[in-house]
Every structure is written in C-alpha cells, then in structure tokens.
Design an enzyme around this catalytic site. Structure first.
Site, PDB file in Angstrom:
ATOM      1  N   ASP A 119       6.481   4.481  -1.510  1.00  0.00           N
ATOM      2  CA  ASP A 119       7.861   4.927  -1.310  1.00  0.00           C
ATOM      3  C   ASP A 119       8.900   4.122  -2.089  1.00  0.00           C
ATOM      4  O   ASP A 119      10.071   4.512  -2.160  1.00  0.00           O
ATOM      5  CB  ASP A 119       8.224   4.914   0.175  1.00  0.00           C
ATOM      6  CG  ASP A 119       7.924   3.577   0.859  1.00  0.00           C
ATOM      7  OD1 ASP A 119       8.146   2.520   0.243  1.00  0.00           O
ATOM      8  OD2 ASP A 119       7.473   3.595   2.027  1.00  0.00           O
TER       9      ASP A 119
ATOM     10  N   HIS B  43      -1.001   1.356  -4.603  1.00  0.00           N
ATOM     11  CA  HIS B  43      -1.385   2.768  -4.624  1.00  0.00           C
ATOM     12  C   HIS B  43      -0.445   3.615  -5.471  1.00  0.00           C
ATOM     13  O   HIS B  43      -0.440   4.841  -5.357  1.00  0.00           O
ATOM     14  CB  HIS B  43      -1.441   3.315  -3.192  1.00  0.00           C
ATOM     15  CG  HIS B  43      -2.531   2.709  -2.378  1.00  0.00           C
ATOM     16  ND1 HIS B  43      -2.514   2.700  -0.988  1.00  0.00           N
ATOM     17  CD2 HIS B  43      -3.661   2.058  -2.740  1.00  0.00           C
ATOM     18  CE1 HIS B  43      -3.590   2.079  -0.555  1.00  0.00           C
ATOM     19  NE2 HIS B  43      -4.306   1.686  -1.597  1.00  0.00           N
TER      20      HIS B  43
ATOM     21  N   CYS C 247       4.407  18.039 -23.423  1.00  0.00           N
ATOM     22  CA  CYS C 247       3.364  18.794 -24.134  1.00  0.00           C
ATOM     23  C   CYS C 247       3.104  20.176 -23.554  1.00  0.00           C
ATOM     24  O   CYS C 247       2.328  20.941 -24.115  1.00  0.00           O
ATOM     25  CB  CYS C 247       2.067  17.994 -24.157  1.00  0.00           C
ATOM     26  SG  CYS C 247       1.197  17.926 -22.559  1.00  0.00           S
TER      27      CYS C 247
ATOM     28  N   GLN D 221       0.822  -1.200   0.000  1.00  0.00           N
ATOM     29  CA  GLN D 221       0.000   0.000   0.000  1.00  0.00           C
ATOM     30  C   GLN D 221       0.862   1.258   0.000  1.00  0.00           C
ATOM     31  O   GLN D 221       0.334   2.365  -0.085  1.00  0.00           O
ATOM     32  CB  GLN D 221      -0.911   0.000   1.234  1.00  0.00           C
ATOM     33  CG  GLN D 221      -1.906  -1.153   1.262  1.00  0.00           C
ATOM     34  CD  GLN D 221      -2.654  -1.217   2.580  1.00  0.00           C
ATOM     35  OE1 GLN D 221      -2.153  -1.736   3.580  1.00  0.00           O
ATOM     36  NE2 GLN D 221      -3.855  -0.689   2.605  1.00  0.00           N
TER      37      GLN D 221
END
Length: 308
Positions: A128, A143, A205, A125
C-alpha cells in the site's frame, strides 16, 4: 540455532479496544520493548496489521479477509482463462480506496523512530505504500507496490495512476463506491460488471498482458529484493515484528534467520503469530496504541494519535 531467544513478556490486549491502562503485564512487556528499541539498530518487519487502522483489511487478523475472499494466485493470473481480465476489473473498482488511504499513527510512529535512529530499516509485506507516505525512508517493499504497473512484453514500468486514468476513460460507468475492499486492493464485482469491463494495453508497446508490480500468492519474491531484506535483518541488533501473523514463509523466514544469528525478536500484533515461541517480547495490542506510545518513550516527543 533455533530458539536462542528466551520467551519474555507476553502481554494481553486489555479490553481489546486499546485500553491497557493498569495492566501490569502490559507495562512490564512495554518496558522491555522500550529498552530493546531505545538501544537502536532495530529492523522492523511490518504486515497488514499496521494498515488496518487506515481502512485496509488484513487476511488473517481478527477480521481477516481470508474468511470471505480467496486471493488470486500468479498461476491463475497468467494461465486461467479470463482471470487477468477479472483481476483488472475488480482492481480498477477497488484500487482508489487503497490509493486514497492515509498513514495512521502506527506508520507515523515508525517514521519517528527511524528519524531518531532507533529503527534502521523497514521490510514491509504490504503493497500500500503507507510507510513511504508517512515519511519512512529506508523501506523494502518485499511484495512490491500497487502504485506501479509492469508490462512483461516490453519491460516498461509505469504509474498506476496513469493506468487508472486510462481505465476510467475506457470504463466511465464502472464505479463501486463503498464496497468492501480486499487486502490486495480489489472489490467483488458481479459477473456482468466483469464482462463489460474494458481493459487497456501497455501505453508503450500496446501489449495486453499488464501486471501489477506485486508478488502474487504462489509467486516468489525477486532475488535482489529478498537479498536486500535479508541483509537488513542480518545487520540488525533486533528484529521488530509489526502487525504480521507470520503465517507465510516470506515473513517468517526473517524470524528464523534472526533466531539463527541470536538476534532478539519482539512482536507487536493483535492475536497469536507463528513466531511467538521465538519472541523475547510479545505485545498483543493495537499498533495504533502501542507504537505512538513507544515512539514517544524512545524519542521524548509525542506522536499524534489521530489519522492524518
């Protein structure tokens, strides 16, 4: 079928500083944990608790950041006036503390268990990247990861280090050293610091809507990634929870699925979790103490107990 696993050993954390010596309840539960992991086919689900010993705070543990910090939701990020600008200002000031964190003994122990074939995959989860930096190979970043940036205008993904270099050039005077970092990699800034922060656009872009490649609170995990994580758990012989309170459904769903399939669940975490009632083994002790000892017991090789 809920509750198919019986509640097994529930071990306290001794003096809560990692001293479990002489604790017969700990030793009994630790032996159960060793037997479960030694048999192999284990998938680990890790949460913020495995990274606290690397200096990254958690949200809900003993010193959880939710007491002082409300994380930004995706709805705020894309919709609230100035929220995206505030996020990037605060994230720029705190991200390097996450980027410079090093894996701790718990991360290295997980890698050792994967190399030995006891752990077949990790669903984390955390955002890092410390599992990968420790050498663990089969990792699903449930995540996302703070190391990547996405442009919703052109779909381009880029490195956070590349963005950081451009932000440093645009904001040479904004530097917060030693400020407490939050679990999502930002720090608290004054309104004046946020106001003078200069954001840069997409290098491909020029779009001005850059997003970190993470799942915000209030957003959903991308379906392909969730399917990959579910497949890992469904193919496991056992599920090992490492440093997660399981307070949110994104993690707890895997405990529920394991229970439906009759897959035993073991939990190593500081403090109670939402999944305790479905755990066959529960160990309440620091992961930096339990995991190196577990890896040494399973592999017969010691794991360093200092960070580095």
């Amino acid at each position: 079928m809920e509750g198919v696993t019986e509640r097994g050993g529930d071990v306290g954390s001794g003096d809560r500083n990692g001293d479990t010596g002489g604790d017969t309840a700990f030793e009994a539960a630790f032996e159960q944990l060793c037997a479960l992991v030694t048999a192999g086919g284990v998938v680990a689900l890790s949460g913020a608790g495995i990274s606290t010993e690397s200096g990254i705070p958690d949200y809900r543990g003993p010193n959880g950041a939710l007491r002082r910090h409300t994380p930004m939701t995706y709805q705020d990020f894309v919709g609230a006036p100035g929220a995206r600008h505030r996020y990037w200002a605060r994230s720029h000031a705190g991200w390097r503390q996450i980027a410079d964190a090093v894996p701790n003994p718990g991360h290295h122990a997980v890698t050792r268990l994967e190399q030995a074939g006891a752990i077949t995959g990790v669903v984390t989860q955390n955002v890092d990247g410390l599992h990968q930096r420790a050498g663990t190979v089969n990792v699903v970043d449930l995540h996302g990861s703070l190391s990547r940036v996405m442009c919703p205008d052109c779909g381009q993904y880029s490195s956070r280090r590349e963005l950081d270099a451009r932000l440093q050039a645009a904001n040479p005077d904004i530097e917060v050293v030693g400020a407490p970092v939050n679990p999502d990699g930002d720090v608290t800034l004054s309104d004046s610091d946020v106001a003078r922060f200069v954001m840069v656009g997409c290098a491909a872009c020029g779009g001005d809507r850059l997003e970190p490649d993470v799942v915000f609170f209030g957003a959903t995990v991308p379906r392909p990634r969730l399917a990959q994580a579910v497949a890992l758990v469904e193919g496991a012989r056992a599920l090992l929870i490492l440093g997660s309170s399981l307070a949110v459904m994104s993690g707890y769903r895997f405990v529920l699925r394991a229970a439906e399939l009759g897959i035993p669940v073991a939990i190593v975490n500081r403090g109670p979790t939402r999944g305790d009632g479905r755990a066959a083994v529960r160990v309440d002790a620091p992961l930096g103490v339990v995991l190196p000892r577990l890896a040494a017991a399973v592999t017969g090789r010691p794991v360093p107990t200092s960070i580095g």
